[in-house]
Design a protein around this motif. Sequence first.
Motif, PDB file in Angstrom:
ATOM      1  N   PRO A   1      -4.586  -0.203 -13.446  1.00  0.00           N
ATOM      2  CA  PRO A   1      -3.717  -1.133 -12.723  1.00  0.00           C
ATOM      3  C   PRO A   1      -4.455  -1.801 -11.573  1.00  0.00           C
ATOM      4  N   THR A   2      -4.392  -3.119 -11.537  1.00  0.00           N
ATOM      5  CA  THR A   2      -4.912  -3.889 -10.405  1.00  0.00           C
ATOM      6  C   THR A   2      -3.716  -4.402  -9.636  1.00  0.00           C
ATOM      7  N   VAL A   3      -3.617  -4.017  -8.363  1.00  0.00           N
ATOM      8  CA  VAL A   3      -2.479  -4.416  -7.538  1.00  0.00           C
ATOM      9  C   VAL A   3      -2.938  -5.569  -6.660  1.00  0.00           C
ATOM     10  N   THR A   4      -2.342  -6.736  -6.889  1.00  0.00           N
ATOM     11  CA  THR A   4      -2.781  -7.917  -6.147  1.00  0.00           C
ATOM     12  C   THR A   4      -2.150  -7.917  -4.752  1.00  0.00           C
ATOM     13  N   PHE A   5      -2.563  -8.873  -3.935  1.00  0.00           N
ATOM     14  CA  PHE A   5      -2.143  -8.920  -2.529  1.00  0.00           C
ATOM     15  C   PHE A   5      -0.618  -8.866  -2.387  1.00  0.00           C
ATOM     16  N   ASN A   6       0.122  -9.410  -3.359  1.00  0.00           N
ATOM     17  CA  ASN A   6       1.584  -9.468  -3.229  1.00  0.00           C
ATOM     18  C   ASN A   6       2.298  -8.385  -4.039  1.00  0.00           C
ATOM     19  N   GLY A   7       1.544  -7.403  -4.522  1.00  0.00           N
ATOM     20  CA  GLY A   7       2.161  -6.268  -5.213  1.00  0.00           C
ATOM     21  C   GLY A   7       2.245  -6.410  -6.712  1.00  0.00           C
TER      22      GLY A   7
ATOM     23  N   GLN B   1      -1.726   4.463   4.816  1.00  0.00           N
ATOM     24  CA  GLN B   1      -0.629   4.811   3.885  1.00  0.00           C
ATOM     25  C   GLN B   1      -1.045   5.928   2.918  1.00  0.00           C
ATOM     26  N   PHE B   2      -2.351   6.121   2.763  1.00  0.00           N
ATOM     27  CA  PHE B   2      -2.848   7.109   1.787  1.00  0.00           C
ATOM     28  C   PHE B   2      -3.330   8.394   2.452  1.00  0.00           C
ATOM     29  N   GLU B   3      -3.159   8.500   3.760  1.00  0.00           N
ATOM     30  CA  GLU B   3      -3.795   9.611   4.461  1.00  0.00           C
ATOM     31  C   GLU B   3      -3.326  10.990   3.990  1.00  0.00           C
ATOM     32  N   ALA B   4      -2.025  11.142   3.777  1.00  0.00           N
ATOM     33  CA  ALA B   4      -1.541  12.467   3.343  1.00  0.00           C
ATOM     34  C   ALA B   4      -2.167  12.827   1.993  1.00  0.00           C
ATOM     35  N   LEU B   5      -2.239  11.853   1.099  1.00  0.00           N
ATOM     36  CA  LEU B   5      -2.816  12.100  -0.228  1.00  0.00           C
ATOM     37  C   LEU B   5      -4.316  12.355  -0.129  1.00  0.00           C
ATOM     38  N   ARG B   6      -4.983  11.611   0.732  1.00  0.00           N
ATOM     39  CA  ARG B   6      -6.439  11.801   0.886  1.00  0.00           C
ATOM     40  C   ARG B   6      -6.728  13.198   1.426  1.00  0.00           C
ATOM     41  N   HIS B   7      -5.978  13.609   2.440  1.00  0.00           N
ATOM     42  CA  HIS B   7      -6.226  14.935   3.016  1.00  0.00           C
ATOM     43  C   HIS B   7      -5.877  16.055   2.031  1.00  0.00           C
ATOM     44  N   ALA B   8      -4.989  15.755   1.102  1.00  0.00           N
ATOM     45  CA  ALA B   8      -4.637  16.760   0.087  1.00  0.00           C
ATOM     46  C   ALA B   8      -5.623  16.742  -1.083  1.00  0.00           C
ATOM     47  N   GLY B   9      -6.639  15.848  -1.022  1.00  0.00           N
ATOM     48  CA  GLY B   9      -7.632  15.766  -2.096  1.00  0.00           C
ATOM     49  C   GLY B   9      -7.119  15.029  -3.327  1.00  0.00           C
ATOM     50  N   ARG B  10      -6.050  14.260  -3.178  1.00  0.00           N
ATOM     51  CA  ARG B  10      -5.466  13.583  -4.342  1.00  0.00           C
ATOM     52  C   ARG B  10      -5.881  12.112  -4.435  1.00  0.00           C
ATOM     53  N   VAL B  11      -6.446  11.591  -3.368  1.00  0.00           N
ATOM     54  CA  VAL B  11      -6.927  10.201  -3.357  1.00  0.00           C
ATOM     55  C   VAL B  11      -8.316  10.162  -2.746  1.00  0.00           C
ATOM     56  N   VAL B  12      -9.216   9.409  -3.388  1.00  0.00           N
ATOM     57  CA  VAL B  12     -10.482   9.053  -2.738  1.00  0.00           C
ATOM     58  C   VAL B  12     -10.551   7.523  -2.695  1.00  0.00           C
ATOM     59  N   HIS B  13     -11.021   7.019  -1.572  1.00  0.00           N
ATOM     60  CA  HIS B  13     -11.155   5.563  -1.445  1.00  0.00           C
ATOM     61  C   HIS B  13     -12.557   5.124  -1.861  1.00  0.00           C
TER      62      HIS B  13
ATOM     63  N   ALA C   1       0.835  -1.197   0.000  1.00  0.00           N
ATOM     64  CA  ALA C   1       0.000   0.000   0.000  1.00  0.00           C
ATOM     65  C   ALA C   1       0.875   1.254   0.000  1.00  0.00           C
ATOM     66  N   ALA C   2       1.958   1.217   0.762  1.00  0.00           N
ATOM     67  CA  ALA C   2       2.863   2.377   0.804  1.00  0.00           C
ATOM     68  C   ALA C   2       3.475   2.623  -0.571  1.00  0.00           C
ATOM     69  N   ALA C   3       3.821   1.541  -1.267  1.00  0.00           N
ATOM     70  CA  ALA C   3       4.417   1.689  -2.602  1.00  0.00           C
ATOM     71  C   ALA C   3       3.413   2.287  -3.580  1.00  0.00           C
ATOM     72  N   VAL C   4       2.143   1.867  -3.480  1.00  0.00           N
ATOM     73  CA  VAL C   4       1.124   2.427  -4.376  1.00  0.00           C
ATOM     74  C   VAL C   4       0.910   3.905  -4.056  1.00  0.00           C
ATOM     75  N   ALA C   5       0.857   4.237  -2.758  1.00  0.00           N
ATOM     76  CA  ALA C   5       0.697   5.643  -2.374  1.00  0.00           C
ATOM     77  C   ALA C   5       1.849   6.475  -2.932  1.00  0.00           C
ATOM     78  N   SER C   6       3.041   5.933  -2.867  1.00  0.00           N
ATOM     79  CA  SER C   6       4.208   6.648  -3.388  1.00  0.00           C
ATOM     80  C   SER C   6       4.091   6.855  -4.907  1.00  0.00           C
ATOM     81  N   SER C   7       3.563   5.848  -5.608  1.00  0.00           N
ATOM     82  CA  SER C   7       3.352   5.979  -7.064  1.00  0.00           C
ATOM     83  C   SER C   7       2.351   7.088  -7.361  1.00  0.00           C
ATOM     84  N   ILE C   8       1.284   7.147  -6.574  1.00  0.00           N
ATOM     85  CA  ILE C   8       0.270   8.184  -6.810  1.00  0.00           C
ATOM     86  C   ILE C   8       0.863   9.559  -6.489  1.00  0.00           C
ATOM     87  N   ALA C   9       1.704   9.612  -5.456  1.00  0.00           N
ATOM     88  CA  ALA C   9       2.336  10.898  -5.093  1.00  0.00           C
ATOM     89  C   ALA C   9       3.202  11.422  -6.233  1.00  0.00           C
TER      90      ALA C   9
END
Length: 376
Positions: free
Chosen positions: A267-273, A92-104, A53-61
């Motif tokens: 992109p679909t990110v499976t359980f193992n990345g 892992q997505f909280e900073a992006l969510r609060h910045a309006g860059r991610v919605v779950h 999840a952290a790696a995906v958040a970093s990609s979105i950032a």
Amino acid sequence: MRSQHPSAAAYDRWIAPRPSLVIMQPTTLCNLDCSYCYLPERMRRREMNVEMAAAVASSIADQPVDDVVEVCWHGGEPLATDRDHMIGLWKQFEALRHAGRVVHSLQTNATLINDSWCKLITAYDVKVGISLDGPMHLNRERVDRAGRQSFDRAMAGIERLRAHGIDFSMIAVVDPSRAAAAEVLDFATELGASAVGINMEEREGINLDRPLPTTTTAREFWADAIAWSLEHPDTEVRELERIASYLRLIRMGDRDWWESHRFDPLPTVTFNGDVVLLSPELAGIKDGNYGDFIAGNVRHQSIGEILASANRLRYVAEFLDGLNRCSATCGFFDFCRGAQAGNRYFENGRFDTTETNYCRVSRQELVKALVETTPN
Ligand code: SF4
């Protein structure tokens, strides 16, 4: 910079450079065993760890700051995972969510929703999609592993959502020979769904043996849905909204906008990345011709890096050929834009084909039903 390859120009023509939707698999497990399910590993609990999840958040950032990316928690059944585990992933997505860059968002069978999940859904402002096929008698395919109906458990979960004031949409898998559109749509409206998506039953994943909807029953279903929608303009039916948007843009002379709209690489990110592109149904599938459909893994590459060389993947390049063929040969292409990669593969065994039963019943028959119901 996209790798130079014969398919590079076609990729840039048809596929968006960055995702607006990333699908995440927090767990492979599902507590149900619906007879039309396409997920090969739904009986096993294999869980995504926080590193993915952290790696995906970093990609979105890494994407431009004004991109808004929907992170859709799918599964398995996403709520089959432990609540604390999900908190760890969502954090892992909280900073992006609060910045309006991610919605779950999450797509759930609703049977595991309780007050505790509702509080979490509210705290993280998660959009909820319910998978339910209509009133009880249309849900007999949605059973648990003991063969017991899941309808009452889903209704109890939805009642919890309503008690917490959580808005939700509904996706129904429909066999149009059994279900009338008005029945499904009336049910969704009475339930309180803010929008309804209709998925005609498909042949995909490991669900390869069931009979497919026919064009005749599909057209009747869509005609019924159009008539219903005219009487219920406040309920959004996803498929009708899509065709209405298309017609509005054409009428306003804005065809260019519609035509410039490109496929999300999805992109679909499976359980193992591992990352699979174009269709989440390809995750976990192995094939002698295409291998495992994996485009990369977020532990080793960002999603942007994975997409930069995606045009070299055989299934992606074939899908681009399929889109070129659809564009050159199909009278419905203007509206359809080529439908889904997974349906081509699961029905035709390849991605560079054109027609599928899915596109006939979900796109072509919708257009024909609309033409038939429109006065001259
Ligand atoms: S309706 Fe089918 S054949 Fe026509 S553009 Fe869509 S996917 Fe291609």
